[in-house]
Scaffold this motif. Structure first.
Motif, short mmCIF file in Angstrom:
data_model
loop_
_atom_site.label_atom_id
_atom_site.label_comp_id
_atom_site.label_asym_id
_atom_site.label_seq_id
_atom_site.Cartn_x
_atom_site.Cartn_y
_atom_site.Cartn_z
N THR C 196 -33.59 18.60 -2.63
CA THR C 196 -32.86 18.90 -3.68
C THR C 196 -32.59 17.85 -4.85
OG1 THR C 196 -30.51 18.62 -2.84
CG2 THR C 196 -31.86 20.81 -2.07
N ASP C 197 -32.30 18.51 -6.09
CA ASP C 197 -32.16 17.83 -7.03
C ASP C 197 -30.84 16.99 -6.74
OD1 ASP C 197 -34.34 18.70 -8.14
OD2 ASP C 197 -33.16 19.92 -9.65
N GLU C 198 -29.90 17.66 -6.39
CA GLU C 198 -28.53 17.01 -5.93
C GLU C 198 -28.81 15.77 -4.89
OE1 GLU C 198 -25.53 19.18 -3.96
OE2 GLU C 198 -24.13 17.97 -4.51
N GLN C 199 -29.54 15.98 -3.87
CA GLN C 199 -29.74 15.04 -3.04
C GLN C 199 -30.43 13.81 -3.64
OE1 GLN C 199 -31.85 16.80 0.22
NE2 GLN C 199 -30.11 16.68 1.62
N TRP C 200 -31.48 14.04 -4.40
CA TRP C 200 -32.22 13.15 -5.25
C TRP C 200 -31.08 12.25 -6.19
CZ3 TRP C 200 -36.05 10.64 -4.29
CH2 TRP C 200 -37.27 11.21 -3.71
N ARG C 201 -30.32 13.00 -6.67
CA ARG C 201 -29.16 12.05 -7.50
C ARG C 201 -28.46 11.30 -6.69
NH1 ARG C 201 -27.39 16.19 -9.49
NH2 ARG C 201 -24.91 16.19 -8.85
N HIS C 202 -27.92 11.83 -5.76
CA HIS C 202 -27.13 10.66 -4.79
C HIS C 202 -28.08 9.82 -4.17
CE1 HIS C 202 -23.58 13.32 -4.90
NE2 HIS C 202 -23.99 14.35 -4.64
N TYR C 203 -29.04 10.22 -3.79
CA TYR C 203 -30.17 9.26 -3.03
C TYR C 203 -30.29 8.19 -4.05
CZ TYR C 203 -34.32 7.26 -1.11
OH TYR C 203 -35.20 6.32 -0.61
N THR C 204 -30.54 8.45 -5.20
CA THR C 204 -31.03 7.17 -6.04
C THR C 204 -29.76 6.24 -6.34
OG1 THR C 204 -30.54 8.75 -7.85
CG2 THR C 204 -32.86 8.11 -7.51
N ARG C 205 -28.60 6.72 -6.43
CA ARG C 205 -27.45 6.13 -6.48
C ARG C 205 -27.36 5.12 -5.15
NH1 ARG C 205 -23.82 8.99 -9.96
NH2 ARG C 205 -24.82 8.95 -11.99
N ALA C 206 -27.37 5.89 -4.42
CA ALA C 206 -26.90 5.10 -2.70
C ALA C 206 -28.01 3.90 -2.94
CB ALA C 206 -27.30 6.18 -1.99
N TYR C 207 -29.29 4.48 -3.17
CA TYR C 207 -30.43 3.41 -3.19
C TYR C 207 -29.95 2.11 -3.99
CZ TYR C 207 -34.83 1.37 -1.64
OH TYR C 207 -36.05 0.73 -1.28
N LEU C 208 -29.62 2.41 -5.22
CA LEU C 208 -29.21 1.30 -6.02
C LEU C 208 -28.11 0.66 -5.35
CD1 LEU C 208 -29.76 0.32 -9.03
CD2 LEU C 208 -28.12 1.69 -9.80
N PHE C 209 -27.19 1.39 -4.86
CA PHE C 209 -26.06 0.52 -4.50
C PHE C 209 -26.25 -0.32 -3.28
CE2 PHE C 209 -22.95 0.58 -0.89
CZ PHE C 209 -22.00 -0.15 -1.41
#
Lengths: 969, 179, 446
Positions: C196-209
């Motif tokens: 889902t878009d939401e998952q993608w949003r969190h995912y990219t953040r988390a990955y960056l972190f």
């Protein structure tokens, strides 16, 4: 090693099960243990506390007093007897190691007879004594000479009883032969010729300002090494004129020579020429040597014809060197010239001894440093001629019964004399040996004797010194004191004369003690009490012998000694075979004891193997390096030995240690005028055998590589160099109560290794065997580091450095241990908690002194050797790092004693095993917090320096630099 | 990796006596060759500990009483009129005394070899026998009361240290108890 | 270059999970056998003690510690490529970072074993971890070995998480088509990913972190490892140069290992479309760069040593390295790490797979020798000449060294069959960018 007998001990020793693991520090919890109470508690001693007995050491004729420490009724360590005038509390390596003879796995468990199958089979003592008795009666019937007795020198009751026993059988005086391979018979002979006194002079080296040793290794095996090391050391450790100087004369620089200030590289047999040269120069009127003995003039008349050039040529040195030594002797009085020793005992040994005595006489040393009238002549060893006579009689079948008491003709005599064949001709060979040797292999009857620590007895090494022996523990096996056996056999003989009034050897010893008691105490109200008292002290010591006889010279006789020795024959392919005794192997009688095999020789650092010393030039010529096998052949035999390249030997000689079968098989049967065996007479051809062995060497590089690891000082530069360590970055550990520290005087240390054996015994240091030695896994906590010079090929400069844990204040080992297994105690010690150690080994990597040893595998203490283990120290399991603790258990004991008596610990009261054992008293231990303690005072000496001080680990050990005075022209 | 580490740990537990001791809780009293009751001797008869365990005050070990000491009393004490049961219990001992053999006691307290422990110091410091061995005078058969773990030792050492901090610093030094 | 379509991409990647051919099993067998033999050899040490090794005094560390340092080094480039290059937005990383990350995790799993295996009493290894115990004992925080424990365990945790996070979307994609145990596995790895878009949003953040979190570890972990040596007083170990020197070496060996794995992988799994010459070219440059740094470190180290007086132990140690018993090791090391990589200056060399492979394999050999050289020569030539000794590894130690490679490749081969060796999701993202770019161009033309 080729020889089977020697192997025997080792084999059993190495293949035995790891009994230690039960006691190991981290071993599995033992299954249900039984506690078996005493039926009757011992009236003396408390379980869990040590009990000390005084006795005597019988490993060599010196007869030092011994203090045996026992725990729960078993001897765990041998130390010297501080009251004994010979050893004064010190004991040499071999003396201490005799403890392992007591617990040797191969010891005979009881009497045995060789059956028809040729195998030794156990019998009862009664059978044994009866069969011996019958044989004796039968042999006696054939007349004198058919019963012979071969014994080691027994200056005391044992010897007296042997004589009495033989006498009662109607035997002649000469039927008892005394075998002491290293007995300096030539010295006796020369004394007889010159002064009419067939005695060994006793030396007072403490009074000598210059000592010259003509191949006499008085710091290793010669006559009384512990005593002489102490005397010699008392004149060392100071800078300037009053420091005792030592010059070594011989083809090979021995360990004794390593303590010398000068080495006269005389060729083998050249010592005589040197001595003659000295005599000639000193007595020469135009050298105007002041206050010489009146005989000097007359003697010069005899030596004048000897030309300096000839003497120098025969000596193999320049005349200038001889002159320099002569000048020193003229200047520094009194002095002491010693010789010959086994290393210089050639075919002209008596002449050498005579000339040496004459020089001593000329210089007025007789009566000052060389004392006559102290030799008790209790049991003078027979000359090799007599030994040969015995062998001849045996071979001729004239001997029916041969009793062998602590002598090993088959194993200790040169093969050239053919002792084994001779033994084969004797119908009944009776051995009293307590463990297998080459003679018991051929004996028909083995009547194992007690170990000295299991029996009563005494030894009279000197007039006025009677050291008494007493059992310190109950015998381990069904053995019986040889003297006791003689008494019992005698009692059973159908001969009136043989029925002594004593049925027990103890009574015999006591009876003989009466005159001693009288001499020592004057009037003896209660003899029994006096004897009990003497036993507690360890002997009778009285000054009866202090009247010093100054022997008078018979000039005519002297002439015989003053002839020019023949020109040397060797040369070309022939190399002089320079055999030498070592402090660890001695004459070989204890050479199979694990400690003595495991501990590397101090000079060559070789263990577990014989070696052949070749000079770098010879090595280059033969194209060999250390470890290559060399084929050595003499007229007597051929042996293959690993080479060890040693710059301390002449290019025209090769060195071979005595005390093993190799030397015996190479030495031809040659004797000197007095009938003494000529060790230093052989020449050998040496060629490479093509093979190579992994020689068990401790040394990595024998050179200091310009790192100034050991220092030397001199009168001109009396202070050691110290780096500037004033910059302190971190707070250093505090030591509120004590700060244990040590000082080691390198000017006194002789490298005798007594400290190393003491450490093995005290701390349960395991013996890992030859393979481990080859791999550099020697477990010794204390090692003698020996440097031969600064750079390879540079000048020879032997330096000894006893290396043990330095107990640093800023110890590099401590911070790197991840589990706190090693840490700094409040008393300044680098503690190692064995059962916390996980074995990262980082501590060792970070130790600049590399004094930590790792348990690569579980140690083995085969039965009953494990009985020797010190219960105050745990046995380390494999995978654990271990190290010197300054004998924390002894510190603990001392502190406990002091606490019980509500007093502070006195200086010198606590001594680690190494310090206690040092004959030269080179090591001093104490509290550095107390500025008045001996160790503190020594640490402040200008000679003081610390090993690798620049690392700033701040060791607790201060080394006192060796003194090196420039030789005066 | 974790798995291997775990297996190594297990191996360690099986191997190391130390590791075992870690979990050492007080086990039950082992069976002794003859029935000997401290309750009767130390409790009822009130015989002091050190009158049989004679070395406690001046040695590392307290000492197992010698057979001579048993005989000392049981020469006279051969029966108990009131309690025939006890008379029965005494019989095996009297037999042994007659034969002149020794009783093979089963050990109750055992410290590993790497521990340096001395009764002397503890007794002289005023530690009561019961503090470590429990109320033996109440035990029919002696059992190991404390765990004898390092933690157990330290507990007491810490307490004592707290009493006079400076003076008893050594009480928690490893080498005070480890050898 | 022909850009693959979404479908062809997903096909190629899934193809890697197809039923393995005989070659795979042969490889797996060899790796497994090596690991097993290594394990058995080690059992000798457990049973009878370290006398099975060639270690002695003074050389108490040898092959096993060398292996440890080597594998920690290998582990580095994984994070470097996946995290650091991610932060720098270096596009070429996309196709290769997954393999690099797998390599990292497995390398750490290998490295972590060896400090334990080399212990005298490995069954007490747990004493190195600080945990409350009745003995009231704590670890010695002054000891670098304890720092290691933390460094390695941290690194293992972080790199594992990082790997799993990256895998989640791909796992989801695979999950939807897989069945049987694979389905269960991917369901697990997908962490309930639905895209889902939401998952993608969190995912990219988390990955960056996570990328930001992992980056400092690249520097810190190997610095800590280098302190094992640097904080000692041993000549040849005691040097402030070590941390940067070790990190550079680590990256060199790591990147070389990535190439060593990618070249055959690309061939075996027909990933030519995805892993292109461009990628190798970039990696080669990385090798070239780090090799230069390493060379520089060697030179500095030696020059510094020669500042000392003639008889200075430090200086003597370096002379010994170059001329003593271990001289061959030293010069082979120089050849592999300094001379070899210089060939990569030439495009022609970079372009030839076999040449690249050879150079990189040699770099790995060289880096192993470098660690051996540091660990062993310094110990063998300490301050007291009387104690000098030459350490020669025993067959048991060699068996364990090769066992490490066996163990590593065993894990890798298994991993390749379970986890997509290329990040499908990120590749698609890349393709999307391409497509946009192309589309825009056409519009412009029209």
């Amino acid at each position: 090693m080729s020889d089977d007998r020697r192997g025997l001990g080792r084999r059993t020793f190495l293949k035995a099960a790891a009994v230690a693991s039960a006691a190991a520090g981290c071993s599995p919890k033992a299954a249900t243990q039984k506690l078996i109470p005493y039926l009757i508690p011992p009236d003396e001693g408390v379980p869990g506390t040590p009990l000390f007995y005084r006795t005597v050491c019988r490993e060599c004729p010196a007869g030092c007093g011994v203090t045996a420490r026992t725990r729960e009724g078993r001897a765990v360590k041998l130390e010297g007897n501080p009251e004994d005038p010979i050893g004064r509390g010190a004991l040499c390596a071999r003396g201490q190691a005799s403890l392992q003879a007591l617990y040797h796995p191969d010891r005979f468990k009881g009497p045995m007879r060789r059956g028809p199958g040729g195998k030794l089979a156990p019998i009862t003592w009664d059978e044994a004594e009866d069969s011996l008795g019958q044989a004796l009666v039968a042999a006696r019937a054939k007349g004198p000479g058919h019963v012979r007795l071969l014994s080691r020198s027994e200056p005391g009751s044992a010897g007296a009883l042997q004589k009495a026993f033989l006498r009662s059988l109607g035997a002649r005086e000469e039927d008892r032969v005394v075998l002491e391979p290293f007995d300096p018979a030539p010295l006796r002979a020369a004394g007889e010729v010159l002064f009419g006194r067939a005695e060994l002079p006793v030396l007072d080296l403490a009074a000598a300002r210059t000592v010259v040793a003509f191949g006499a290794d008085f710091l290793e095996t010669w006559i009384s090494p512990v005593e002489y090391a102490r005397q010699f050391a008392s004149g060392r450790g100071r800078v300037g004129e009053e420091r005792t100087r030592l010059t070594w004369v011989g083809p090979r620089l021995s360990l004794t020579g390593a303590s010398a200030d000068g080495w006269l590289r005389a060729r083998a047999g050249g010592e005589l020429a040197v001595a003659l040269g000295l005599l000639r120069w000193l007595t020469d009127p135009k050298n105007a040597v002041p206050d010489l003995a009146p005989e000097a003039r007359a003697l010069f008349a005899r030596v004048e014809p000897l030309q300096a050039a000839d003497l120098a040529a025969r000596a193999g040195v320049t005349w200038a060197e001889v002159e320099r030594l002569a000048r020193e002797l003229a200047r520094r009085r009194p002095s002491a010239l010693l010789g010959p020793g086994p290393a210089s005992q050639g075919t002209r040994a008596t002449q050498l001894a005579g000339v040496v005595l004459l020089v001593n006489l000329v210089l007025g040393n007789l009566g000052r440093t060389v004392l006559y009238g102290l030799d008790p002549r209790e049991d003078v060893p027979s000359s090799f001629q007599e030994v040969e006579g015995l062998l001849a009689a045996m071979s001729a079948g004239k001997v029916d019964v041969l009793l062998v008491a602590h002598a090993d003709p088959a194993g200790a005599l040169p093969a050239a004399l053919g002792p084994e064949a001779a033994l084969g001709k004797v119908p009944l060979v009776v051995s009293f040996a307590s463990r297998p040797d080459a003679t018991t292999d051929r004996a028909h009857l083995v009547l194992p004797d007690h170990h000295t620590l299991e029996t009563f007895g005494d030894a009279v090494p000197r007039r006025g010194v009677v050291n008494t022996a007493q059992p310190v523990m109950t015998p381990l096996a069904d053995t019986r004191s040889a003297s006791q056996v003689l008494l019992e056999v005698a009692g059973k003989l159908p001969i009136e004369a043989a029925h002594f009034q004593w049925s027990d050897f103890y009574d015999y010893v006591q009876a003989r003690a009466e005159p001693y008691a009288a001499a020592a105490l004057g009037t003896v109200p209660d003899l029994a009490l006096a004897q009990r008292d003497a036993q507690q002290r360890g002997g009778w010591w009285f000054d009866a012998a202090r009247e010093r006889v100054t022997p008078s010279l018979t000039l005519a006789a002297a002439g015989a000694f003053l002839s020019l020795p023949p020109a040397p024959v060797s040369g070309g392919a022939q190399l002089d075979l320079a055999v030498f005794p070592t402090a660890l192997r001695g004459d070989g009688r204890g050479a199979d004891l694990p400690w003595l095999r495991e501990i590397p020789d101090a000079l060559s650092s070789v263990s577990w193997s014989p070696w052949l010393e070749v000079s770098p030039a010879t090595a280059a010529r033969l194209g060999v390096r250390s470890g290559d096998l060399l084929a050595v052949s003499t007229t007597a035999g051929r042996v293959e030995l690993p080479a060890y390249v040693y710059p301390g030997i002449r290019d025209d000689a090769v060195g071979l240690p005595l005390g093993g079968p190799e030397a015996l098989s190479l030495l031809p049967n040659a004797k000197d005028g007095s009938g003494a065996f000529a060790f230093a007479s052989a020449t050998a051809t040496v060629a490479r055998a093509g093979k190579r062995v992994r020689l068990p060497l401790l040394e990595g590089s024998p050179y200091q590589h310009g790192r100034a690891i050991t220092q030397t000082v001199s009168a001109t530069a009396p202070a050691a160099r110290r780096p500037d360590l004033s910059h302190v970055m971190y707070a250093e550990p505090k030591h509120p109560e004590h700060r244990w520290a040590m000082a080691i005087d390198l000017d006194r240390c002789t490298g005798c290794q007594a400290c190393v054996v003491a450490c093995f015994a005290e701390n349960n240091v395991p013996v890992m065997g030859a393979e481990a030695a080859v791999q550099g896994r020697y477990m010794g906590w204390l090692r003698i580091e020996r440097y031969l010079g600064d750079e390879p090929g540079g000048a020879l400069d032997v330096q000894l450095l006893p290396m043990l844990c330095q107990q640093c204040t800023n110890a590099p080992c401590e911070p790197v241990c991840p589990v706190y297994a090693t840490y700094h105690t409040a008393e300044g010690l680098n503690a190692q908690v064995y059962n916390r150690c996980v074995g990262t080994r980082y501590c060792s990597n970070n130790c600049p002194y590399k004094v930590r040893t790792f348990n690569w595998r579980d140690a083995k203490f085969p039965q009953p050797l494990q009985m020797q283990l010190n219960p105050d120290v745990t046995v380390r399991s494999r995978g654990v790092m271990e190290k010197c603790t300054f004998c924390v258990q002894r510190i603990r004991y001392g502190e406990n004693q002091a606490r019980d008596e509500r007093r502070p610990v006195a200086d010198g009261e606590i001594t680690p095993a190494c310090v206690q054992s040092c004959p030269a008293q080179a090591m001093v231990f104490g509290d550095a917090n107390d500025p008045s303690s001996r160790v503190s005072r020594l640490a402040r000496e200008p000679r003081g320096f610390r090993a690798l001080e620049e690392v700033n680990a701040q060791p607790a050990i201060t080394y006192l630099a060796r003194v090196k005075e420039p030789e005066q022209p | 990796m974790r798995a291997l580490l775990a297996s190594l740990v297990v191996m360690g537990l099986c191997r190391g006596g130390v590791a075992l001791a870690m979990f050492g809780s007080a086990p039950a009293a082992p069976a002794q060759p003859i029935k000997f009751s401290h309750k009767i001797h130390a409790g009822e008869a009130g015989i002091g500990c050190t009158s049989c365990h004679v070395y406690a005050e001046h040695s590392t070990v307290a000492g197992i009483p010698s057979m001579l000491r048993c005989r000392g009393c049981h020469k006279f004490v051969k029966e108990d009129k009131e309690r025939p049961a006890l008379t029965q219990e005494m019989k095996p001992l009297l037999k042994i005394l007659e034969e002149g053999t020794a009783i093979e006691w089963v050990r109750v307290y055992r410290l590993p070899d790497h521990v340096y422990f001395t009764h002397q110091r503890h007794v002289l410091a005023g530690v009561k026998c019961q503090d470590c061995h429990g109320e033996v005078e109440k035990m029919e058969a002696v059992r190991q009361v404390p765990s004898l773990t390092m933690g157990w030792c330290l507990d007491c050492h810490h307490k004592k240290q707290a009493e006079k901090p400076g003076k008893l610093a050594k009480l928690t030094d490893c080498w005070t108890c480890h050898k | 270059m022909t850009t693959p379509s979404f479908r062809s991409l997903e096909e190629t990647v899934r193809a890697t999970h197809g039923p393995p051919g005989p070659a795979y099993f042969v490889a797996l067998g060899i790796a497994g056998a090596a690991a097993a033999f290594g394990g058995w050899s080690y059992s000798l040490i457990v049973r009878e003690g370290l006398h099975w090794t060639g270690l002695e005094r003074p050389g108490m560390w040898g092959n096993l510690i060398t292996d440890f340092v080597f594998w920690v080094g290998i582990a580095h480039s994984g994070t470097l490529i996946s995290a650091v290059l991610f932060l720098f937005r270096a596009r070429f990383r996309t196709a290769i970072y997954r393999v690099a990350e797998m390599m990292t995790v497995f390398a750490v799993l290998t490295a972590g074993l060896y400090p334990i295996l080399h212990l005298g009493r490995p069954w007490f290894a747990y004493w190195l971890f600080p945990y409350p115990n009745q003995r009231e004992l704590w670890v010695n925080f002054r000891s670098p070995l304890v720092w290691d424990v933390f460094a390695i365990s941290t690194y293992l945790t972080v790199s594992t998480i990082f790997l799993f996070v990256g895998v989640a979307p791909d796992a989801a994609a695979l999950r939807d088509r897989a069945q049987g145990w694979r389905k269960r596995l991917y369901t697990l790895l997908a962490f309930g990913w639905r895209g889902t878009d939401e998952q993608w949003r969190h995912y990219t953040r988390a990955y960056l972190f996570f990328a930001a979190f992992a980056t400092p570890l690249v520097i810190s972990v190997h610095s800590v490892v280098s302190w094992d040596f640097a904080v000692s007083v041993l000549p040849g170990w005691h040097s402030t140069l070590f941390p940067p020197y070790f990190v550079a070496g680590a990256i060199l060996s790591g990147v070389a290992m990535v190439i060593t794995i990618l070249v055959p992988l690309r061939r075996a799994f027909h990933l030519e479309e995805i892993i292109t010459q461009h990628h190798f070219d970039m990696l080669s440059r990385l090798v070239l760069l780090t090799s230069a740094i390493v060379t520089y470190s060697y030179v500095t180290e030696i020059l510094l040593a020669f500042q000392g007086p003639p008889h200075d132990p430090e200086r003597s140690t370096f002379v010994y390295r170059m001329t003593g018993a271990y001289a061959p090791v030293f010069w082979l090391m120089v050849t592999c790490n300094c001379v070899g990589p210089t060939l990569l200056y030439f495009k022609a060399v970079r372009g030839r797979a076999w040449a690249l492979l050879t150079i990189c394999v040699l770099v790995n050999v060289g880096m192993w020798l470098e660690r051996f050289n540091i660990v062993v020569t310094s110990l063998a030539h300490d301050r007291l000449p009387f104690d000098w000794r030459v350490y020669v590894p025993s067959w048991v130690e060699w068996a364990m060294t090769f066992g490490a490679f066996g163990w590593f490749f065993f894990l890798l081969l298994i991993g390749l069959k379970l986890i997509p060796p290329v990040s499908i999701a990120e590749m698609k993202e890349d393709l999307a960018h391409h497509a946009d770019a192309a589309g825009a161009g056409m519009d412009h033309d029209a």
